[in-house]
Design an enzyme around this catalytic site. Structure first.
Site, short mmCIF file in Angstrom:
data_model
loop_
_atom_site.label_atom_id
_atom_site.label_comp_id
_atom_site.label_asym_id
_atom_site.label_seq_id
_atom_site.Cartn_x
_atom_site.Cartn_y
_atom_site.Cartn_z
CB VAL A 133 -73.22 -28.09 -75.54
CG1 VAL A 133 -72.46 -28.94 -74.55
CG2 VAL A 133 -72.35 -27.78 -76.75
N GLY A 188 -84.50 -45.78 -77.96
CA GLY A 188 -84.41 -44.50 -78.68
C GLY A 188 -83.28 -43.61 -78.18
CG ASP A 202 -72.55 -36.28 -79.47
OD1 ASP A 202 -73.30 -35.72 -80.28
OD2 ASP A 202 -72.67 -36.15 -78.23
CE LYS A 206 -73.65 -33.33 -77.29
NZ LYS A 206 -74.25 -34.59 -76.80
N GLY A 303 -83.34 -34.91 -76.47
CA GLY A 303 -84.76 -35.20 -76.43
C GLY A 303 -85.58 -34.02 -76.92
N1 HSE Z 1 -76.68 -38.56 -78.95
C1 HSE Z 1 -76.40 -37.38 -78.21
C2 HSE Z 1 -76.40 -37.69 -76.75
C3 HSE Z 1 -77.42 -36.31 -78.43
O1 HSE Z 1 -76.76 -38.78 -76.39
O2 HSE Z 1 -76.05 -36.86 -75.95
C4 HSE Z 1 -77.03 -35.36 -79.48
O3 HSE Z 1 -75.76 -34.83 -79.25
#
Ligand code: HSE
Length: 423
Positions: A133, A188, A202, A206, A303
């Site tokens: 997270v 990206g 997502d 988290k 990243g």
């Molecule tokens: N794509 C997610 C973000 C990263 O931009 O936070 C992986 O959870």
């Protein structure tokens, strides 16, 4: 200095983050040795296809998962495959074979955390998940140990870099949603299929992990009400700005007495709030604890190197401390519409007809929803389409939904009304 302790690391998955971890260790091995007394060594990595893999940093490569967990010398396995399977099966197998595990996989923990933590506790193995997270921000450690003296009643923030990047582009560069998404993909910061990020899945995964740590509740991501950013337009961004707000995608958790409110949704944040200035792919999380009061953590949430930094911190922690049990929550979370009132921004795309605006305000009046600001205009180039934007006074979500569901019955509406909570 006493004899260094060598820590042999096996990787399940060797993509961007795995390469970042190997880079960090290669470039700083001596410095880490001095700081920690540990000599870190990535020994072996599971890859999908040997022919596509470079020999990277002298790491032995294999396509056979059992090479990782049967390898006698591997002390800690780092799972970097992502997704639920085969990650779940392999992590459980590694624990059974006596390995400690570090994972960056929030989906795995959000859906199967209980099973994994129970297995680890039974076998006296550690599971590190700092990278799962908010990438490089040491948020898990703050919740797990730094704030252990506190009752946490509030945790909220920007936990998804993709949506924050898209919304920042819409605000800063005046891009429409589709254009901003295309820029995020180009840079990206968004996947070719961005669904999980832009729909809020997502962030909900988290938040499920964070809610377990902050509130001791066992919650699955699909129990968290979730609203994506896909329907936001540049006009919404402009209207919010005119009213003194920016729109941010928030993951939000608040405990009041026995009731817990968890949600993921775009939210109008006042310009003066520190989160309003968290731009691009950055993440930030606010926590209120009973002893420390307010705190905010800010940084890169994804990243190669930020995430590898978090993975490495777990490796060092486990190598130093051995078995540390993870928290296992048995309190079930029941999701319900919160009774907490707030202001809402509403956008309704209407036909340009006499009485159209009156019809909308009549429904609001009927449900005793007071309007603090309203504007209406014609959508350029369409001729016959209008748009009404409304800022309400405080109203419960239940009452607002009743009014909006009546308005929705109107067959001439161009789309469902959009409602965004005001922080
Ligand atoms: N794509 C997610 C973000 C990263 O931009 O936070 C992986 O959870």
């Amino acid at each position: 200095m006493s004899q260094p302790q060598t820590v042999k690391i096996g990787l399940l998955g060797f993509g961007n983050i795995g390469a970042g971890l190997v880079d960090l260790i290669q470039q700083n091995r001596q410095a880490y040795l001095q700081r920690t007394g540990l000599d870190l060594d990535v020994t072996i990595a599971l890859v999908r296809d040997l022919s596509k893999s470079r020999l990277y940093g002298g790491v032995e490569l294999t396509t056979n998962p059992s090479d990782i967990y049967q390898f006698r010398h591997v002390d800690i396995v780092v799972e970097l495959m992502g997704g639920l399977e085969p990650a779940r099966t392999l992590v459980l197998e590694c624990l059974r074979r006596g390995k400690h595990v570090v994972t960056a996989n929030k989906s795995l923990l959000a859906w199967h955390g209980k099973e994994i933590f129970r297995t680890a506790a039974r076998l006296k193995r550690s599971v590190g998940f700092e990278a799962s997270v908010c990438g490089g921000i040491p948020l898990i450690r703050v919740l797990n140990s730094g704030l252990i003296a506190n009752e946490i009643d509030l945790i909220y923030g920007i936990v998804n870099g993709t949506t924050n990047y898209i919304l920042s582009k819409m605000h800063q560069d005046r891009l429409g949603y589709k254009q901003a998404l295309a820029e995020a993909q180009e840079a990206g910061f968004a996947e070719p299929n961005p669904h999980n990020d832009v729909s809020g899945i997502d962030a909900a995964e988290k938040l499920a992990v964070l809610a377990g740590l902050a509130f001791g509740v066992d919650v699955l991501p699909n129990q968290i009400p979730c609203q994506g950013i896909e329907r936001l337009t540049l006009e919404d961004i402009r209207s919010a700005e005119e009213m003194g707000y920016v729109i941010k995608m928030l993951a939000y958790g608040k405990q009041s007495g026995r009731s817990l409110d968890l949600r993921v949704q775009p939210t109008l944040i006042p310009n003066s709030h520190p989160l309003a200035n968290v731009a691009n792919e950055n993440n930030a999380v606010f926590i209120h604890g009973s002893a420390v009061s307010d705190m905010m953590l800010y940084g890169k949430g994804a990243g190669r190197y930020p995430t590898a930094s978090a993975v490495l911190s777990d490796i060092v922690e486990i190598a130093r401390s051995g078995f540390v049990p993870s928290r296992i929550n048995d309190n079930q979370y029941i999701s319900k519409l919160t009774t907490q009132k707030s202001r809402f921004y509403i956008r309704i795309d209407i036909p340009d007809r006499p009485g159209a605006i009156g019809k909308i305000t009549t429904h609001f009046g009927k449900h005793k929803i007071s309007i603090s600001h309203a504007a209406a205009d014609l959508v350029k180039r369409t001729g016959s389409r209008g748009r009404v934007t409304i800022l309400t006074h405080d109203v419960s979500e239940k009452r607002l939904q009743k009014a909006l569901s009546e308005i929705e019955q109107w067959p001439d509406l161009h789309s469902h009304p959009l409602a965004i909570r005001v922080f």
